[in-house]
Design an enzyme around this catalytic site. Structure first.
Site, PDB file in Angstrom:
ATOM      1  N   LYS A 111       4.331 -13.230 -53.771  1.00  0.00           N
ATOM      2  CA  LYS A 111       3.576 -11.980 -53.631  1.00  0.00           C
ATOM      3  C   LYS A 111       4.412 -10.766 -54.035  1.00  0.00           C
ATOM      4  CE  LYS A 111      -0.561 -12.914 -52.513  1.00  0.00           C
ATOM      5  NZ  LYS A 111      -0.835 -14.048 -51.685  1.00  0.00           N
ATOM      6  N   LYS A 194      -6.864 -27.182 -61.549  1.00  0.00           N
ATOM      7  CA  LYS A 194      -7.956 -27.214 -60.575  1.00  0.00           C
ATOM      8  C   LYS A 194      -8.847 -25.983 -60.667  1.00  0.00           C
ATOM      9  CE  LYS A 194      -6.114 -24.850 -56.602  1.00  0.00           C
ATOM     10  NZ  LYS A 194      -6.257 -24.727 -55.165  1.00  0.00           N
ATOM     11  N   LYS A 197     -10.612 -19.550 -58.011  1.00  0.00           N
ATOM     12  CA  LYS A 197     -11.098 -18.223 -58.417  1.00  0.00           C
ATOM     13  C   LYS A 197      -9.999 -17.404 -59.092  1.00  0.00           C
ATOM     14  CE  LYS A 197     -11.035 -16.823 -53.586  1.00  0.00           C
ATOM     15  NZ  LYS A 197     -10.739 -18.175 -53.174  1.00  0.00           N
TER      16      LYS A 197
HETATM   17  P1  ADP Z   1      -8.819 -20.505 -54.640  1.00  0.00           P
HETATM   18  O1  ADP Z   1      -7.858 -21.427 -55.355  1.00  0.00           O
HETATM   19  O2  ADP Z   1     -10.087 -20.368 -55.393  1.00  0.00           O
HETATM   20  O3  ADP Z   1      -8.192 -19.171 -54.282  1.00  0.00           O
HETATM   21  P2  ADP Z   1      -8.528 -21.049 -51.873  1.00  0.00           P
HETATM   22  O4  ADP Z   1      -7.043 -21.143 -52.011  1.00  0.00           O
HETATM   23  O5  ADP Z   1      -9.108 -19.858 -51.184  1.00  0.00           O
HETATM   24  O6  ADP Z   1      -9.198 -21.229 -53.308  1.00  0.00           O
HETATM   25  O7  ADP Z   1      -9.032 -22.389 -51.190  1.00  0.00           O
HETATM   26  C1  ADP Z   1      -9.659 -22.476 -49.945  1.00  0.00           C
HETATM   27  C2  ADP Z   1      -9.828 -23.954 -49.608  1.00  0.00           C
HETATM   28  O8  ADP Z   1     -10.525 -24.670 -50.635  1.00  0.00           O
HETATM   29  C3  ADP Z   1      -8.489 -24.687 -49.431  1.00  0.00           C
HETATM   30  O9  ADP Z   1      -8.624 -25.564 -48.314  1.00  0.00           O
HETATM   31  C4  ADP Z   1      -8.330 -25.497 -50.677  1.00  0.00           C
HETATM   32  O10 ADP Z   1      -7.626 -26.691 -50.438  1.00  0.00           O
HETATM   33  C5  ADP Z   1      -9.757 -25.788 -51.110  1.00  0.00           C
HETATM   34  N1  ADP Z   1      -9.838 -25.818 -52.576  1.00  0.00           N
HETATM   35  C6  ADP Z   1      -9.752 -24.749 -53.409  1.00  0.00           C
HETATM   36  N2  ADP Z   1      -9.864 -25.126 -54.705  1.00  0.00           N
HETATM   37  C7  ADP Z   1     -10.005 -26.474 -54.705  1.00  0.00           C
HETATM   38  C8  ADP Z   1     -10.167 -27.457 -55.739  1.00  0.00           C
HETATM   39  N3  ADP Z   1     -10.252 -27.123 -57.015  1.00  0.00           N
HETATM   40  N4  ADP Z   1     -10.287 -28.753 -55.363  1.00  0.00           N
HETATM   41  C9  ADP Z   1     -10.247 -29.107 -54.067  1.00  0.00           C
HETATM   42  N5  ADP Z   1     -10.094 -28.232 -53.042  1.00  0.00           N
HETATM   43  C10 ADP Z   1      -9.972 -26.931 -53.340  1.00  0.00           C
END
Ligand code: ADP
Ligand code: TRP
Length: 330
Positions: A111, A194, A197
């Protein structure tokens, strides 16, 4: 019964990765455990959101949680800021958390590299707020992704230190919750790792995407020049399309495209059309439910209120006991 707790920052709409990687598991967990699921809006303040956005995002995510099947009758679903007890525990925990251990966390280092102009104390103490979230309900298990494991280790260190310092076996040491199956990883539409967002709106399928948005994203998904010989290995882009198809299409449809890939007769355009159709069918009821819940302000307020009451009951008990242990007798 064991207590499970998990939180998510309200940073935007939920996507398919969040759904399969988190929400769907939460929905199953609520049948077997005493579950707390919360929206981590205090945590979001490190990025200084404007008040209207903050409020909108909290409600948006709440509606999406509920649409996915989190059930306020089975779990405690709450907004972090409606449980002010967490701030008190955060303050106590900060007294036994060392600046050195906070500075060493990977997320903090990342960060400050990304935002050198906003290295605030909230960012540094992000892990102790997370520890307060978890310890407030004396949770035993925390389902978290890989990126949060270090924060969970700090929580355990803080809990252990508290127990040792006050010679009490008060806080359970929370463990990362591992789902029975291997963790699912939902791929993005651009062949790059993966779905997330943070890596490109166009390669991410949100639960709220309507047919025309879906069409644009899926039709633009990356492919390759096609299989060059029978039974050849798939490129990452094509494997990703198949993975997404396996989530939403009938098995025989997937098999049909597997076969046509293997005999080199596949037309990616047809595969995308099929994926679009099945994805749209899958998302339509969720999308409707989200729309309906999002527009029902009265219902959402009621859910926030009920969640706050339930969460505060457990939080107040912990705070009362912690104050007693620390030596505040009034
Ligand atoms: P992002 O990567 O979009 O910022 P977050 O980190 O907010 O997503 O993820 C919130 C939850 O969703 C976490 O528990 C994470 O493990 C799950 N998650 C996010 N993206 C994926 C993905 N592509 N496949 C599986 N689980 C995911
Ligand atoms: N830091 C978590 C994330 O960004 C969200 C979170 C806050 C959390 N407090 C928590 C997760 C407590 C689990 C337990 O994803």
């Amino acid at each position: 019964m064991e207590t499970i707790l998990s939180g998510m920052r309200p940073t935007g709409d939920l996507h398919l990765g969040n759904y399969y990687g988190a929400l769907l598991n939460f929905v199953k967990l609520q049948e077997k455990y005493d579950c707390y699921f919360f929206i981590a809006d205090f945590h979001l303040l490190t990025t200084h959101p404007n008040p209207a956005d903050l409020n909108n995002n909290v409600r948006k995510i709440l509606a999406q949680y509920l649409a996915c099947g989190l059930d306020p009758d089975k779990s405690t679903i709450y907004v972090q800021s409606s449980v002010p007890e967490v701030a008190e525990l955060y303050m106590y925990l900060n007294m036994i958390t060392y600046v050195g251990e906070l500075e060493r966390t990977t997320a903090f280092k990342e960060k400050i590299r990304q935002n050198p102009n906003n290295i605030n104390a909230g960012l540094l103490t992000y892990p102790s707020l997370m520890a307060a979230d978890i310890l407030l309900h004396r949770a035993n298990k925390v389902p978290v992704g890989k990126d949060q494991q270090q924060h969970l280790e700090i929580t355990r260190d803080i809990a252990e230190r508290f127990n040792r310092m006050y010679k009490q076996d008060y806080f359970p040491l929370p463990q990362a919750f591992n789902f029975e199956r291997e963790l699912v990883k939902i791929p993005s539409l651009d062949g790059n790792g993966k779905m997330s967002k943070s890596y490109g709106e166009q390669a991410t399928i949100y639960l709220t995407d309507d047919t025309s948005v879906l069409k644009k994203k899926i039709m633009k998904a990356k492919t390759d020049e096609g299989p060059q010989s029978p039974n050849s290995q798939k490129s990452v882009e094509i494997e990703n399309l198949f993975s997404l198809m396996r989530l939403v299409s009938k098995q025989e449809i997937v098999q049909q495209f597997e076969d046509s890939y293997n005999d080199c007769s596949i037309r990616y355009g047809d595969m995308k059309k099929q994926l679009l159709q099945d994805m749209d069918l899958f998302l339509a009821p969720l999308r409707e439910k989200i729309k309906e819940l999002s527009s029902n302000e009265t219902y959402l307020n009621k859910i926030i209120h009920i969640g706050a009451e339930k969460a505060r009951e457990s939080a107040k008990k912990t705070i009362r006991e912690v104050r007693e242990i620390i030596g505040f007798k009034i």
